[in-house]
Design an enzyme around this catalytic site. Structure first.
Site, PDB file in Angstrom:
ATOM      1  N   CYS A  73      -6.830  -0.682   3.243  1.00  0.00           N
ATOM      2  CA  CYS A  73      -6.596   0.204   3.470  1.00  0.00           C
ATOM      3  C   CYS A  73      -6.243   1.722   3.364  1.00  0.00           C
ATOM      4  O   CYS A  73      -6.858   2.210   2.971  1.00  0.00           O
ATOM      5  CB  CYS A  73      -4.956   0.174   4.422  1.00  0.00           C
ATOM      6  SG  CYS A  73      -5.506  -1.479   5.709  1.00  0.00           S
TER       7      CYS A  73
HETATM    8  C1  UGA Z   1      -0.956  -0.730   5.000  1.00  0.00           C
HETATM    9  C2  UGA Z   1       0.478  -0.198   5.691  1.00  0.00           C
HETATM   10  O1  UGA Z   1       1.555  -0.351   4.910  1.00  0.00           O
HETATM   11  C3  UGA Z   1       0.701  -0.364   7.417  1.00  0.00           C
HETATM   12  O2  UGA Z   1       1.352   0.173   6.980  1.00  0.00           O
HETATM   13  C4  UGA Z   1      -0.992   0.246   7.518  1.00  0.00           C
HETATM   14  O3  UGA Z   1      -0.965  -0.262   9.291  1.00  0.00           O
HETATM   15  C5  UGA Z   1      -2.067  -1.507   6.350  1.00  0.00           C
HETATM   16  O4  UGA Z   1      -2.030  -0.345   5.858  1.00  0.00           O
HETATM   17  C6  UGA Z   1      -3.078  -1.080   7.438  1.00  0.00           C
HETATM   18  O5  UGA Z   1      -4.130   0.055   7.410  1.00  0.00           O
HETATM   19  O6  UGA Z   1      -4.259  -1.563   8.206  1.00  0.00           O
HETATM   20  P1  UGA Z   1      -1.230  -3.729   2.910  1.00  0.00           P
HETATM   21  O7  UGA Z   1      -2.395  -2.718   3.216  1.00  0.00           O
HETATM   22  O8  UGA Z   1      -1.140  -4.058   3.815  1.00  0.00           O
HETATM   23  O9  UGA Z   1      -0.346  -1.796   4.366  1.00  0.00           O
HETATM   24  O10 UGA Z   1      -0.226  -3.123   2.337  1.00  0.00           O
HETATM   25  P2  UGA Z   1       1.409  -1.690   1.688  1.00  0.00           P
HETATM   26  O11 UGA Z   1       2.583  -2.962   1.575  1.00  0.00           O
HETATM   27  O12 UGA Z   1       1.136  -0.625   2.294  1.00  0.00           O
HETATM   28  O13 UGA Z   1       0.883  -2.312  -0.103  1.00  0.00           O
HETATM   29  C7  UGA Z   1      -0.421  -1.110  -0.152  1.00  0.00           C
HETATM   30  C8  UGA Z   1      -0.723  -0.938  -1.578  1.00  0.00           C
HETATM   31  O14 UGA Z   1       0.645  -0.202  -1.883  1.00  0.00           O
HETATM   32  C9  UGA Z   1      -0.706  -1.638  -2.480  1.00  0.00           C
HETATM   33  O15 UGA Z   1      -1.693  -2.103  -3.823  1.00  0.00           O
HETATM   34  C10 UGA Z   1       0.716  -2.047  -3.261  1.00  0.00           C
HETATM   35  O16 UGA Z   1       1.033  -2.782  -4.382  1.00  0.00           O
HETATM   36  C11 UGA Z   1       0.952  -0.388  -3.461  1.00  0.00           C
HETATM   37  N1  UGA Z   1       2.229   0.354  -3.961  1.00  0.00           N
HETATM   38  C12 UGA Z   1       3.382  -0.451  -2.832  1.00  0.00           C
HETATM   39  C13 UGA Z   1       2.352   0.663  -4.719  1.00  0.00           C
HETATM   40  O17 UGA Z   1       1.782   1.137  -5.275  1.00  0.00           O
HETATM   41  N2  UGA Z   1       3.484   1.458  -5.197  1.00  0.00           N
HETATM   42  C14 UGA Z   1       4.580   1.008  -4.540  1.00  0.00           C
HETATM   43  O18 UGA Z   1       5.837   1.790  -4.228  1.00  0.00           O
HETATM   44  C15 UGA Z   1       4.328   0.282  -2.719  1.00  0.00           C
END
Ligand code: UGA
Length: 455
Positions: free
Chosen positions: A280
């Site tokens: 995403c």
């Molecule tokens: C993300 C959004 O959180 C959802 O709200 C959205 O609906 C979804 O995309 C989508 O568009 O369908 P997701 O991609 O499943 O969800 O995962 P996240 O938990 O948001 O994490 C995304 C990335 O950010 C991961 O690689 C995670 O490791 C990274 N991340 C997260 C960081 O590098 N640092 C952080 O502090 C938090």
């Protein structure tokens, strides 16, 4: 209500199973007969907490089924939801899947019209699409293929999803908000009825506004991550500053409190590390930036968010290089391959980027992920020279350094003393700030991103 969900990917399947669980009759449609058959047998092609149970319950209750027959599903539906992929190709969004689905839906609506002239089916886009897509591309494709008119013969809506992988079922059933973009009032009314069993606040707006909400939501979360990473990068160059100390104080800012004043949602994105990946954020930022340019706006912040993110694996590599005294010929273990914990998804995973860069620096790279399916997929994606070990022990044996690239919670409870004994030199880069507050053996040298010289 009767709903046809087009596409049994991650969004489509979660949506279908959750809607079935709140009492609707769902037909999941996929052109891939293998996939449709899997769902019909109650097998879930993706790993998602709570999903297998919902799929099985829905099938058993007769409220969920799967087919390849799109026309029949559209014939029978009150609402048709488009949940097909919108990948990023050459710097902008690829709408070919959306257009193909729209044309097929249009063709089915045409024959349906002859059989049931008085019904008013609603077509809803759930896939992430740039503002204007539903009202222009989707509407035109359906109108041309059906010879019908949106708002008169069929309804048109856009209903973005806010599902995070690993907690998608909970995010659906306990949604923060439900956003309905509507071309016509009847469509908005129908979707409001569809979601009535859910307790979330419901917002109705224009199609393009609903499309924009999705990008604005993901853009904000990615911006928070890159903000934290930018601060981490500045801390790394500032004597006597540990970014984790700084962020611990930032996290207590009441501005970031969740609605219940309890655990804040925003702080989960405010920690520097090796950057974001997944299906995403990276592609949505590219699409938002391309859309902004197309409409004559300057997406300076969105571009910076992407660019900060691409620098983070390099920062982790530098950390490791300094600690291990170079990378050439060193055996480096990469722990975790999925783009985040709780998922089997490898798309845009920072772990894979780090593994490839380590190989490029002449290291011998051994990776591992706790999920067997992730290991299997990684083997087919990673180049020769990067191996995927079956066990964490095997990955760490003889390693000159290791990096935690995915925040799998089990790393917090590992016997790190035993692992340190297996390593040739016990250096660990905690790329996800996962081991904070955990007692670790003294001989394990733990390095975190965001720490300036002198600490
Ligand atoms: C993300 C959004 O959180 C959802 O709200 C959205 O609906 C979804 O995309 C989508 O568009 O369908 P997701 O991609 O499943 O969800 O995962 P996240 O938990 O948001 O994490 C995304 C990335 O950010 C991961 O690689 C995670 O490791 C990274 N991340 C997260 C960081 O590098 N640092 C952080 O502090 C938090």
């Amino acid at each position: 209500m009767r709903v046809a969900v087009i596409g049994t990917g991650y969004v489509g399947l979660v949506t279908g199973a959750c809607l079935a669980s709140i009492g609707h009759r769902i037909v999941c449609v996929d052109s891939d007969s293998e996939r449709a058959a899997m769902v019909a047998r109650g097998e879930t092609p993706i790993i998602e907490d709570g999903l297998p149970e919902l799929v099985k319950d829905g099938l058993a209750a007769g409220r969920l089924s799967a087919t390849t027959d799109l026309a029949q599903a559209v014939w029978d539906a009150d609402v048709v939801m488009i949940c097909v992929g919108t990948p990023s190709v050459g710097g902008s969004i690829d709408l070919s899947g959306i257009e193909a689905a729209s044309r097929q839906i249009g063709a089915a609506l045409k024959t349906r019209r002859t059989a049931f002239p008085t019904t008013f089916p609603i077509v809803t886009v759930k896939s992430t699409v740039t503002p204007g897509t539903t009202g222009q591309v989707v509407r035109r494709a359906i109108e041309i293929a059906s010879n019908l008119r949106a708002g008169e013969d069929f309804g048109l809506a856009m209903n973005p999803e806010f599902l995070s992988q690993g907690s998608a079922v909970r995010d659906f059933l306990l949604a923060d908000r439900i956003v309905i973009g509507e071309w016509d009032r009847r469509s908005g009314d129908a979707l409001a009825q569809l979601y009535r069993p859910l307790p979330a606040p419901l917002l109705r707006m224009g199609l393009a506004e609903a499309e924009m909400v999705k990008y604005a939501a993901n853009g904000l979360q990615a911006t928070l991550i890159s903000y934290a990473n930018q601060i981490a990068a500045i801390c790394e160059a500032t004597p006597n500053v540990d970014h984790a100390q700084v962020m611990a104080a930032i996290h207590l800012d009441r501005m970031l409190d969740g609605p219940d004043g309890g655990r804040a949602g925003a702080t989960r994105f405010l920690m520097g590390g090796i950057g974001f990946g997944g299906s995403c954020f990276p592609k949505d930022l590219v699409a938002l930036s391309a859309h902004a340019r197309a409409v004559g706006a300057d997406p300076v912040l969105i571009d910076a968010v992407s660019s900060i993110n691409t620098q983070r694996p390099e920062a982790a590599l530098r950390l490791m290089e300094e600690a291990a005294g170079g990378l050439m010929g060193k055996r480096i273990a990469v722990l975790g391959l999925a783009f985040k914990p709780g998922t089997d998804d490898l798309r845009e995973s920072p772990a894979l980027k780090i593994a490839r860069r380590l190989l490029g620096c002449g290291a011998e790279v051994v990776t591992h992920d706790p999920l067997p399916i992730v290991r299997q997929r990684a083997r087919s994606q990673l180049p020769d020279g990067i191996s995927v070990a079956e066990t964490a022990e095997a990955a760490l044996t003889g390693a000159d350094a290791a990096i935690i690239a995915t925040a799998w919670p089990e790393y917090r409870t590992w016997d790190w003393a035993a692992f340190a004994d297996r390593m040739r030199s016990p250096i660990l880069v905690d790329g996800r700030n996962l081991l904070d507050g955990i007692e670790l053996p003294h001989r394990l040298r733990v390095l975190r991103p965001g720490i300036g010289p002198g600490i």
